[in-house]
Scaffold this active site. Structure first.
Site, mmCIF file in Angstrom:
data_model
loop_
_atom_site.group_PDB
_atom_site.id
_atom_site.type_symbol
_atom_site.label_atom_id
_atom_site.label_comp_id
_atom_site.label_asym_id
_atom_site.label_seq_id
_atom_site.Cartn_x
_atom_site.Cartn_y
_atom_site.Cartn_z
ATOM 1 C CG ASP A 1 -1.941 -1.093 1.226
ATOM 2 O OD1 ASP A 1 -1.942 -1.806 0.452
ATOM 3 O OD2 ASP A 1 -2.971 -0.848 1.893
ATOM 4 C CG ASP A 2 0.386 3.743 2.328
ATOM 5 O OD1 ASP A 2 -1.026 3.321 1.993
ATOM 6 O OD2 ASP A 2 0.495 4.126 3.384
ATOM 7 C CG HIS B 1 2.345 0.189 4.189
ATOM 8 N ND1 HIS B 1 2.141 -0.384 5.327
ATOM 9 C CD2 HIS B 1 1.165 1.061 3.898
ATOM 10 C CE1 HIS B 1 0.868 -0.462 5.777
ATOM 11 N NE2 HIS B 1 0.281 0.403 4.938
HETATM 12 NI NI NI Z 1 -2.620 3.103 3.443
#
Ligand code: NI
Length: 213
Positions: free
Chosen positions: A31-32, A171
């Site tokens: 993610d991100d 992440h």
């Molecule tokens: Ni996030």
């Protein structure tokens, strides 16, 4: 009597070989990102290991690094929508939630030529209005908490201890996480796991018991 015993043994062997051949399955999610240098590094690792993963991208990050988003899609990984600026969607009006998702859609479409297949709410805070253009929010089963523990050994231990049919959250914006990925993949492979994208997972690829033929 011997024949029956042999038959029972054959059935047992067949049963367990069915299970072990198919049931060990996980989805790696990142993610991100995309991150301008760490995501390309991760792509090299995934290519080397011949593993496909799913990237829940933040629209604003895609806008900053469209070539990286394009490289992720081009390598055959799946891209998901993780909002435009990563707010808590539960605190926004229905209209603003829609705007967050649509702006991220636009950035991802512009960079990769495709719309993301699924959504993931920042912080796992799924908003009341759940259906956006017929897509669903996807959570996770295993949280590595890699944003809190910037320690590759810790991230490896948590992710590599996952059970079958689990979605693992990481992440690709932390160097310690990207550095942990080779060991995570090798340990999970050693336990007999195979890797699927979230869409493959949702389509039941992890839960169907394959035939031995
Ligand atoms: Ni996030």
């Amino acid at each position: 009597m011997r024949a029956i015993q042999a038959l029972l043994l054959a059935i047992t062997v067949l049963f367990f070989s069915c299970i072990s051949a198919s049931a060990q399955c996980v989805a790696l999610t990142f993610d991100d990102g995309p991150h301008p240098s760490l995501t390309p590094k991760l792509l090299n690792i995934l290519e080397h290991e011949n593993v496909k993963a799913t990237f829940y991208m933040v629209g604003r990050m895609v806008k900053e690094s469209p070539a990286v988003a394009r490289a992720v899609a081009g390598a055959g990984h799946e891209i998901g929508n993780h909002s435009y600026t990563h707010p808590n969607l539960q605190r926004l009006s229905a209209r603003d939630v829609l705007s967050q998702i649509e702006r991220a859609d636009e950035a991802i479409l512009a960079a990769t030529g495709s719309l993301p297949k699924t959504l993931r709410a920042p912080y796992g805070e799924v908003p009341r209005v759940k259906d956006i253009h017929g897509r669903r929010y996807v959570g996770w089963d295993v949280d590595t908490n890699d944003w809190k523990y910037r320690n590759s050994a810790h991230v490896t231990h948590v992710a590599a201890s996952s059970g079958s049919r689990e979605i693992i959250l990481m992440h690709d914006i932390h160097p310690t996480t990207v550095a942990a990925v080779p060991a995570i993949i090798q340990k999970l492979k050693a336990r007999g796991f195979r890797f699927v994208t979230v869409s493959q997972y949702l389509s039941g690829e992890c839960s169907t018991v394959a035939h031995t033929s």
